[in-house]
Design a protein around this motif. Structure first.
Motif, PDB file in Angstrom:
ATOM      1  N   GLY A 133      30.838  62.002  38.522  1.00 19.13           N
ATOM      2  CA  GLY A 133      28.438  61.921  38.924  1.00 19.13           C
ATOM      3  C   GLY A 133      28.697  60.145  38.097  1.00 19.13           C
ATOM      4  N   GLU A 134      29.587  59.523  37.831  1.00 15.51           N
ATOM      5  CA  GLU A 134      29.259  57.929  36.260  1.00 15.51           C
ATOM      6  C   GLU A 134      28.495  57.359  38.031  1.00 15.51           C
ATOM      7  OE1 GLU A 134      31.865  54.717  34.820  1.00 15.51           O
ATOM      8  OE2 GLU A 134      32.814  57.004  34.017  1.00 15.51           O
ATOM      9  N   PRO A 135      27.004  57.174  36.642  1.00 13.73           N
ATOM     10  CA  PRO A 135      26.906  56.194  38.056  1.00 13.73           C
ATOM     11  C   PRO A 135      26.869  54.915  37.949  1.00 13.73           C
ATOM     12  CG  PRO A 135      25.444  56.455  35.804  1.00 13.73           C
ATOM     13  CD  PRO A 135      27.049  57.392  35.306  1.00 13.73           C
ATOM     14  N   GLY A 136      26.686  53.347  38.436  1.00 11.82           N
ATOM     15  CA  GLY A 136      27.216  52.208  38.407  1.00 11.82           C
ATOM     16  C   GLY A 136      28.831  52.271  38.622  1.00 11.82           C
ATOM     17  N   ILE A 137      28.901  52.759  39.874  1.00 14.98           N
ATOM     18  CA  ILE A 137      30.619  52.634  40.329  1.00 14.98           C
ATOM     19  C   ILE A 137      30.283  52.901  41.910  1.00 14.98           C
ATOM     20  CG2 ILE A 137      33.194  52.685  40.608  1.00 14.98           C
ATOM     21  CD1 ILE A 137      33.244  54.540  37.914  1.00 14.98           C
ATOM     22  N   GLY A 177      36.314  50.601  32.041  1.00 19.68           N
ATOM     23  CA  GLY A 177      36.116  51.617  31.049  1.00 19.68           C
ATOM     24  C   GLY A 177      34.130  51.529  31.407  1.00 19.68           C
ATOM     25  N   PRO A 178      33.897  53.268  31.171  1.00 21.80           N
ATOM     26  CA  PRO A 178      32.441  53.572  31.294  1.00 21.80           C
ATOM     27  C   PRO A 178      31.484  52.047  30.420  1.00 21.80           C
ATOM     28  CG  PRO A 178      33.030  55.430  31.237  1.00 21.80           C
ATOM     29  CD  PRO A 178      34.475  54.498  30.817  1.00 21.80           C
ATOM     30  N   SER A 179      32.064  52.135  29.393  1.00 21.96           N
ATOM     31  CA  SER A 179      30.951  50.741  28.627  1.00 21.96           C
ATOM     32  C   SER A 179      31.308  50.110  28.972  1.00 21.96           C
ATOM     33  CB  SER A 179      31.168  50.921  26.961  1.00 21.96           C
ATOM     34  OG  SER A 179      33.217  50.898  26.936  1.00 21.96           O
ATOM     35  N   HIS A 180      32.558  49.308  29.519  1.00 19.79           N
ATOM     36  CA  HIS A 180      32.089  48.399  30.821  1.00 19.79           C
ATOM     37  C   HIS A 180      31.359  48.040  31.359  1.00 19.79           C
ATOM     38  CE1 HIS A 180      36.626  48.735  29.067  1.00 19.79           C
ATOM     39  NE2 HIS A 180      35.969  47.369  28.180  1.00 19.79           N
ATOM     40  N   ILE A 206      26.032  46.158  33.960  1.00 25.90           N
ATOM     41  CA  ILE A 206      24.906  46.181  34.661  1.00 25.90           C
ATOM     42  C   ILE A 206      24.498  45.737  33.620  1.00 25.90           C
ATOM     43  CG2 ILE A 206      23.091  48.234  35.066  1.00 25.90           C
ATOM     44  CD1 ILE A 206      25.967  49.486  36.419  1.00 25.90           C
ATOM     45  N   GLU A 207      23.883  46.274  32.403  1.00 30.85           N
ATOM     46  CA  GLU A 207      23.327  45.465  31.430  1.00 30.85           C
ATOM     47  C   GLU A 207      23.172  43.970  31.828  1.00 30.85           C
ATOM     48  OE1 GLU A 207      23.976  46.684  28.177  1.00 30.85           O
ATOM     49  OE2 GLU A 207      23.571  48.436  28.187  1.00 30.85           O
ATOM     50  N   ALA A 208      24.513  42.854  31.209  1.00 32.98           N
ATOM     51  CA  ALA A 208      24.708  41.721  31.667  1.00 32.98           C
ATOM     52  C   ALA A 208      23.779  41.248  32.715  1.00 32.98           C
ATOM     53  CB  ALA A 208      26.195  40.699  32.004  1.00 32.98           C
ATOM     54  N   LEU A 209      23.866  42.191  33.886  1.00 31.23           N
ATOM     55  CA  LEU A 209      23.242  41.682  35.736  1.00 31.23           C
ATOM     56  C   LEU A 209      21.450  41.506  34.982  1.00 31.23           C
ATOM     57  CD1 LEU A 209      25.211  43.552  37.856  1.00 31.23           C
ATOM     58  CD2 LEU A 209      25.084  41.318  38.375  1.00 31.23           C
ATOM     59  N   ARG A 210      21.589  42.360  34.490  1.00 36.47           N
ATOM     60  CA  ARG A 210      19.793  42.604  34.143  1.00 36.47           C
ATOM     61  C   ARG A 210      19.509  41.496  33.869  1.00 36.47           C
ATOM     62  NH1 ARG A 210      20.186  49.313  33.675  1.00 36.47           N
ATOM     63  NH2 ARG A 210      20.177  49.286  35.741  1.00 36.47           N
ATOM     64  N   SER A 211      20.193  41.426  32.274  1.00 31.84           N
ATOM     65  CA  SER A 211      19.832  40.206  31.723  1.00 31.84           C
ATOM     66  C   SER A 211      19.879  39.349  32.067  1.00 31.84           C
ATOM     67  CB  SER A 211      20.623  40.115  30.021  1.00 31.84           C
ATOM     68  OG  SER A 211      21.959  39.714  30.984  1.00 31.84           O
ATOM     69  N   SER A 212      20.384  38.814  33.045  1.00 34.94           N
ATOM     70  CA  SER A 212      20.511  37.127  33.892  1.00 34.94           C
ATOM     71  C   SER A 212      19.065  37.513  34.875  1.00 34.94           C
ATOM     72  CB  SER A 212      22.484  37.142  34.297  1.00 34.94           C
ATOM     73  OG  SER A 212      22.812  37.281  33.769  1.00 34.94           O
ATOM     74  N   GLN A 213      18.484  38.335  35.256  1.00 28.07           N
ATOM     75  CA  GLN A 213      17.780  38.964  36.312  1.00 28.07           C
ATOM     76  C   GLN A 213      18.047  38.191  37.851  1.00 28.07           C
ATOM     77  OE1 GLN A 213      14.592  36.075  34.756  1.00 28.07           O
ATOM     78  NE2 GLN A 213      13.365  37.793  33.434  1.00 28.07           N
TER      79      GLN A 213
END
Length: 386
Positions: free
Chosen positions: A319-323, A265-268, A273-280
Motif C-alpha cells: 500500500g505504499e503511496p506514490g508509485i 526507494g520510498p524516501s526517493h 513528489i515534494e520536488a513536484l509540489r514545490s515546483s507547482q
C-alpha cells in the motif's frame, strides 16, 4: 552584404539582389557532406494510415493513462518492452506475447509496449532504427522512418498501446498520432526544446531525472511544459511554421537512477513528489511518479532489474503511496549483444542495454498484477489470496 530596399527600388530589383546574395556557399554547410530530402510527414501518414480501431485504441489508452496519473484509476501503469527496436520482426513476436498477457491482467495493470526507435548516446554508437535501420552504417533514414511507422501500426493492430522516447523534435509529426505515452530521456530533461515539444504533444509525457540524479530538473520540466510555448517547427507538409501550444497538464516524473546509484526507494519517491509540489507542477504531482527499474536503478544488469521490479511489487502490495507505474526493459532473450547487420544477430536479443528475458518478464507482470490486487485489499482492510 544584402542592402535594405530603398525608396526607389522595385520588388523585382529586391528579389534579384536576394537571389544573387542571400546564400554564401563559402560560409554555409561547411561540415555537411550530404543532404538527403525526406518526404513530408503527410506522405508517410497517407501511405501507412491508422484505422478507425487503431485511432480509438490510441485515444482510449491515452485517457486511461491520464486517469492513472491523476489518481482516478488504481491500476498500475507498466511501460515494458525492448530497450530499443532494431528488428521489427522480433519486436512483433514479442508484442504478440505481451498482448496476450495484457488482456489477462487488464483489471490490474495498464500495459503499454515500449517501442523506442531513437537512442541517445553518451558519446557515439548506434542511434536507433530510424537513424540506421540496417545497423551497417548506411544511415538510410528514409527507410528507418518508414519501418518505424510500419512497426507502430502493426503493434496497434495487436491491440497494444505504444510508448516512445521523443528525441528529435521533428519525428513527432511522423508518429505522434500512433503514440499513447511519451518520455523525455535523462540527457534531455533540462532541454528547452524538449520542454516546448512536450507542451504541445497530445499524450502524457514523462520526464526522467537527469543523468546526475537531479530530480528537480525533471520536476521543473513538468512545470514548464504545462505552460503555453511558442517555437519553430514543421507541419504535416514539411513547411516551417511558428507553433503556439496550449501546455500539457499530464507531464510526470520518472525516477531512473543515476551513475551515483539507484533512486527508487520510498524516501526517493517522497522527495520526488515534494520536488513536484514545490515546483507547482500540474496536478499529477499530487499522486506520484513512475519508476524505471532499468538504467541507474539496476546498474544496467537485467537480473538486478528483475529484483527491483519484485521489490516494487512488494511495496505496491503493502500500500505504499506514490508509485503510479513501473518501467521495464524486456525482450525475447535476456542480456544484450553488439549491433551488427540483422541477419548476423541473435534473434530477439537487445543491441543496446541488457533486457529481462520474456519468461521472467511474464512472471513479473503477473507479480505486479497480484500486488495491485493486494493493495486494493490492504486499502479495504481485507485479505487476498496469493
Amino acid at each position: 552584404m544584402q542592402t535594405l530596399r530603398g525608396p526607389g527600388s522595385s520588388a523585382d530589383d529586391e528579389q534579384r539582389r536576394l537571389d544573387e546574395s542571400a546564400v554564401y556557399p563559402e560560409t554555409v554547410d561547411v561540415n555537411i557532406r550530404q543532404l538527403d530530402p525526406i518526404p513530408a510527414p503527410r506522405a508517410f501518414i497517407r501511405d501507412l494510415p491508422l484505422s478507425r480501431e487503431q485511432i480509438e485504441l490510441v485515444l482510449r489508452s491515452r485517457q486511461e493513462i491520464r486517469d492513472v496519473l491523476h489518481g482516478r484509476d488504481d491500476r498500475l501503469l507498466v511501460i515494458v518492452g525492448p530497450c530499443s527496436i532494431h528488428d521489427p520482426k522480433a519486436a512483433l513476436e514479442y508484442a504478440s506475447r505481451l498482448a496476450k498477457v495484457r488482456e489477462q491482467v487488464s483489471d490490474d495493470l495498464l500495459i503499454v509496449m515500449r517501442a523506442y526507435f531513437e537512442k541517445p548516446r553518451t558519446t557515439v554508437g548506434w542511434k536507433g532504427l530510424i537513424n540506421d535501420p540496417d545497423l551497417d552504417g548506411t544511415f538510410d533514414i528514409r527507410k528507418g522512418m518508414w519501418l518505424a511507422r510500419k512497426t507502430l501500426t502493426s503493434l496497434l493492430s495487436l491491440g497494444l498501446p505504444v510508448g516512445i522516447e521523443w528525441l528529435d523534435p521533428i519525428t513527432p509529426q511522423y508518429f505522434s498520432d500512433a503514440i499513447s505515452w511519451g518520455a523525455i530521456g535523462a540527457r534531455n530533461t533540462e532541454s528547452q526544446v524538449h520542454r516546448e515539444l512536450a507542451s504541445g504533444l497530445s499524450m502524457p509525457v514523462g520526464f526522467k531525472n537527469s543523468t546526475d540524479g537531479n530530480v528537480q530538473a525533471a520536476a521543473d520540466s513538468c512545470y514548464a511544459s504545462a505552460f503555453e510555448h511558442h517555437f519553430l517547427s514543421v507541419n504535416l507538409d514539411g513547411q516551417v511554421i511558428s507553433v503556439e501550444t496550449k501546455g500539457n497538464p499530464d507531464c510526470h516524473v520518472i525516477l531512473r537512477g543515476s551513475a551515483s546509484g539507484p533512486n527508487y526507494g520510498p524516501s526517493h519517491v517522497r522527495s520526488a513528489i515534494e520536488a513536484l509540489r514545490s515546483s507547482q507542477a500540474s496536478s499529477t504531482s499530487s499522486y506520484g511518479v513512475l519508476i524505471d527499474a532499468a538504467h541507474g536503478n539496476c546498474g544496467k544488469d537485467e537480473r538486478v532489474e528483475a529484483q527491483v521490479v519484485e521489490e516494487l511489487a512488494g511495496r505496491v502490495a503493502a500500500g505504499e503511496p506514490g508509485i503510479l507505474g513501473v518501467m521495464m526493459e524486456s525482450f525475447l532473450l535476456g542480456g544484450h549483444q553488439k549491433p551488427g547487420p540483422v541477419d548476423q544477430l541473435i534473434f530477439g536479443q537487445s543491441v543496446t542495454d541488457s533486457c529481462i528475458p520474456w519468461e521472467r518478464t511474464s512472471e513479473l507482470l503477473y507479480t505486479l498484477a497480484r500486488a495491485v490486487r493486494q493493495r486494493r485489499q490492504h486499502q479495504q482492510g481485507g485479505r487476498v489470496a496469493v
